[in-house]
Design an enzyme around this catalytic site. Structure first.
Site: not given
Ligand code: DGY
Length: 345
Positions: A170-171, A252, A281, A299, A301
């Site tokens: 999706r992303i 990630r 992280e 982090h 996004a």
């Molecule tokens: C996720 O949802 O996996 C992101 O890293 C944080 O929104």
């Protein structure tokens, strides 16, 4: 004893499933949870200490956790009553889904609602890294700007270049859609190739990872983290990339060998990077934050108010479905387990 109506209400309250929420999240999500559960909130803007989490989970039926809470065998053993885990994230690499299934614990996540927001931010990183926005900002704030200079902070164009997308879910696809506006050529690599109609819809061409690394001006990562993607981008990958290329990671941290990234950026092996996530992280690899050719974000996004609220509601709904409505959460991670647990649903 009060009137019968009140007694009933009281009983319903004490019988409510108990849920632990490990972090402050948008109030709308708490409002939904409070309607259905006896809640315990760790209402801080810091990680719930592990020892405390292991203690507090003992009598809980449900857990709403975030991506830094490890849901592993140790936690499951400390939680004999646990029936459902909802993670406030799309990624669930911090959850041992197999161990949960063995204990009949339903896991749900928050896919979809953060796709566009995460894709927007990927572009923020890509543009900032390529056009040196953060360096320029620091320069201005330091009062160093003395007037326009033809040779100042020369970056690299974005429009018309080649974007390589690793992980075309999706992303990744939402990132590809945005690339069309920049007139870019799009390459993608994933475990599975899309149907050609979809590929042409995104104007994207499938290729193997090495070809993508060799042929892209920008490489952006959107794959899941698992054993097969750990350090997918390592020294070998940097050696294949163009010297003019920028790497973007909003997926990630451990997908990238961060030490190798620092070495590549230092040596000018690649031109720059935009990072939202880190291998260990919240720590960053030695030397990373001293490099000027990298843009670093904590982090962020999915961090728009709208999206974080939707994520909270979705995570809360996952617990309501599993614990109150006794049905499979819409975004259950293990559909097979749900079919066994909720056969009629
Ligand atoms: C996720 O949802 O996996 C992101 O890293 C944080 O929104």
């Amino acid at each position: 004893m009060g009137p019968p109506g009140r007694q009933l209400l009281y009983n319903r309250r004490v019988d409510r499933p108990k849920v632990l929420v490990t972090r402050a999240i948008p109030e709308e999500a708490f409002a939904l949870l409070e309607k259905h559960f006896k809640l315990e909130r760790y209402d801080k803007h810091a990680a719930m200490p592990r020892a405390l989490l292991l203690r507090r989970i003992r009598d809980k039926d449900g857990l709403l956790c975030i991506l830094t809470d490890k849901v592993d065998v140790e936690l499951l053993e400390a939680a004999p009553r646990l029936k459902a885990v909802a993670t406030y994230s799309v990624g669930f690499d911090h959850v041992d889904v197999k161990a949960c299934a063995l204990r009949r614990v339903v896991v749900s996540n928050t896919p979809g609602v953060l796709t566009e927001t995460t894709a927007d931010f990927t572009w923020a990183l890509l543009l900032a890294a390529s056009r040196r926005v953060v360096e320029g900002d620091a320069f201005m704030r330091a009062g160093r700007y003395k007037g326009w200079d033809p040779m100042m902070f020369l970056g690299g164009d974005v429009h018309g270049k080649t974007l390589g997308i690793v992980g075309f879910g999706r992303i990744g696809q939402a990132v590809a859609r945005r690339a069309q506006g920049f007139g870019m050529k799009v390459l993608y690599y994933d475990r599975q190739r899309l149907f050609t109609e979809l590929e042409s819809q995104f104007g994207a061409r499938y290729c193997e990872l090495d070809e993508l690394l060799r042929g892209s001006d920008f490489v952006t990562l959107h794959c899941v983290l698992d054993a097969s993607t750990f350090h997918l981008i390592d020294a070998r990958a940097f050696a294949l990339m163009r010297r003019s290329a920028c790497l973007v990671n909003a997926a990630r941290g451990p997908i990238v060998d961060e030490k190798a990234l620092v070495a590549a950026l230092r040596a000018g092996r690649i031109r720059g990077a935009g990072l939202d996530v880190y291998e260990l992280e919240p720590k960053t690899a030695a030397g990373l934050s001293r490099l000027r050719n990298v843009v670093l974000a904590p982090h962020l996004a999915s961090a728009s108010l709208e999206t974080r609220t939707k994520m909270g509601l979705m995570a809360a709904q996952g617990l309501v479905d599993a614990l109150v409505r006794r049905k499979a959460p819409e975004h259950a991670v293990d559909r097979e387990l749900c079919r066994e647990l909720f056969p009629a649903a």
